[in-house]
Design an enzyme around this catalytic site. Structure first.
Site, PDB file in Angstrom:
ATOM      1  N   GLU A 174     -20.782   7.693 -15.900  1.00  0.00           N
ATOM      2  CA  GLU A 174     -21.881   8.315 -15.148  1.00  0.00           C
ATOM      3  C   GLU A 174     -21.800   9.848 -15.156  1.00  0.00           C
ATOM      4  OE1 GLU A 174     -23.205   4.872 -11.992  1.00  0.00           O
ATOM      5  OE2 GLU A 174     -21.265   5.826 -11.624  1.00  0.00           O
TER       6      GLU A 174
ATOM      7  N   ASP B 234     -29.905  -2.791 -14.189  1.00  0.00           N
ATOM      8  CA  ASP B 234     -30.011  -4.262 -14.129  1.00  0.00           C
ATOM      9  C   ASP B 234     -30.863  -4.630 -12.923  1.00  0.00           C
ATOM     10  OD1 ASP B 234     -27.145  -3.376 -12.883  1.00  0.00           O
ATOM     11  OD2 ASP B 234     -28.099  -4.906 -11.663  1.00  0.00           O
TER      12      ASP B 234
HETATM   13  C1  4EZ Z   1     -21.751   0.518  -8.572  1.00  0.00           C
HETATM   14  N1  4EZ Z   1     -22.323   0.392  -9.881  1.00  0.00           N
HETATM   15  C2  4EZ Z   1     -21.825  -0.775 -10.605  1.00  0.00           C
HETATM   16  C3  4EZ Z   1     -20.384  -0.791 -10.919  1.00  0.00           C
HETATM   17  C4  4EZ Z   1     -20.024  -2.005 -11.751  1.00  0.00           C
HETATM   18  C5  4EZ Z   1     -18.347  -2.913 -13.383  1.00  0.00           C
HETATM   19  C6  4EZ Z   1     -16.961  -2.722 -13.932  1.00  0.00           C
HETATM   20  C7  4EZ Z   1     -23.813   0.454  -9.865  1.00  0.00           C
HETATM   21  C8  4EZ Z   1     -24.535  -0.863  -9.968  1.00  0.00           C
HETATM   22  C9  4EZ Z   1     -24.457  -1.941  -9.109  1.00  0.00           C
HETATM   23  N2  4EZ Z   1     -23.749  -2.155  -7.963  1.00  0.00           N
HETATM   24  C10 4EZ Z   1     -25.407  -1.201 -10.986  1.00  0.00           C
HETATM   25  N3  4EZ Z   1     -25.888  -2.444 -10.765  1.00  0.00           N
HETATM   26  C11 4EZ Z   1     -25.323  -2.926  -9.625  1.00  0.00           C
HETATM   27  C12 4EZ Z   1     -25.422  -4.163  -8.950  1.00  0.00           C
HETATM   28  N4  4EZ Z   1     -26.195  -5.153  -9.412  1.00  0.00           N
HETATM   29  N5  4EZ Z   1     -24.690  -4.342  -7.814  1.00  0.00           N
HETATM   30  C13 4EZ Z   1     -23.906  -3.341  -7.350  1.00  0.00           C
HETATM   31  O1  4EZ Z   1     -22.311   1.561  -7.873  1.00  0.00           O
HETATM   32  C14 4EZ Z   1     -18.651  -1.965 -12.265  1.00  0.00           C
END
Ligand code: 4EZ
Length: 230
Positions: A12, A196
């Protein structure tokens, strides 16, 4: 002016470091803070690691240790509304912690005594964001962001977030930054580009779109910083 820019994951902030060019790395609390001199001002960029606690520590360090006077979050989020599609950019008007539950004592979900369910982001920074969007002809959406220490990847949990908190986006750090900035009285804003839809396919979509969506947010934040410093 000193501006702090926080991401949760290295992906990010990578586009931001590419845009600004790094100057100096300072380590605090096992976090690298990249200190950049830009337009007679200082910018501190860091990724906190995932989750509200990590984000709160990074925001605290930026404010209390480095003296940042404004905090901007840049990253990706799950979209909970039909019109929030992969690559869309949104600002959080207000944020809540969806995993706070002391309802056993009669408190509403998300509520902590002496605090509040929703914390509003800075209206002046949000106004500047709307101007920047207009100037660059970039669509900028807005909504409520729910943060919690969970990656949301189910239709059921998604529905619950919408029904319980009126949430439009979900991620894992925004409310941590919001709580710290609100308590320390430092203006903040949260930018998230959708990676997503927080449903059964969220993990696959996240992996596919993390980099491209992170870039959408980072590019906008660059324009935001230019406007703040002009
Ligand atoms: C958290 N970030 C995701 C981190 C995932 C994987 C190794 C953003 C995010 C998110 N958080 C994108 N989509 C999400 C979702 N469906 N639920 C929670 O800030 C790490």
């Amino acid at each position: 002016m000193k501006i702090g820019i926080i991401g949760a994951m290295r992906e990010e902030i990578t586009p931001l470091l590419e845009i600004f060019g790094t100057y100096k790395e300072i380590i605090l609390g096992d976090n690298s803070f990249y200190n950049i001199f830009y337009k007679n001002s200082e910018i501190y960029i860091a990724y906190s690691k995932i989750g509200k606690v990590h984000a709160a520590l990074t925001a605290s360090g930026m404010i209390l240790h480095f003296g940042c006077e404004k905090i901007i979050f840049s990253g990706v989020a799950g979209g909970l509304r039909a019109d929030l599609k992969v690559g869309d950019l949104m600002i959080a008007t207000k944020l809540c912690q969806h995993d706070v539950d002391i309802s056993a004592f009669g408190h509403p979900l998300g509520f902590i005594p002496e605090s509040k369910i929703y914390i509003q982001s800075d209206s002046k920074l949000n106004d500047i964001a709307r101007l920047v969007a207009k100037k660059h002809d970039t669509p900028l959406k807005e909504g409520i962001i729910a943060s919690g220490d969970q990656f949301i990847a189910s239709a059921e949990k998604k529905r619950w977030l919408i029904e319980t908190f009126g949430a439009d986006g979900v991620e894992m750090e925004g409310a941590g930054v919001a709580v710290v900035c609100d308590l320390l009285k430092v203006p903040f804003c949260i930018f998230r580009s959708i990676s997503d839809s927080a449903d059964g396919e969220a993990d696959v979509s996240f992996d596919e779109f993390l980099d491209s969506s992170a870039r959408v947010s980072a590019n906008f934040v660059k324009n935001m910083v230019d406007t703040l410093l002009q």
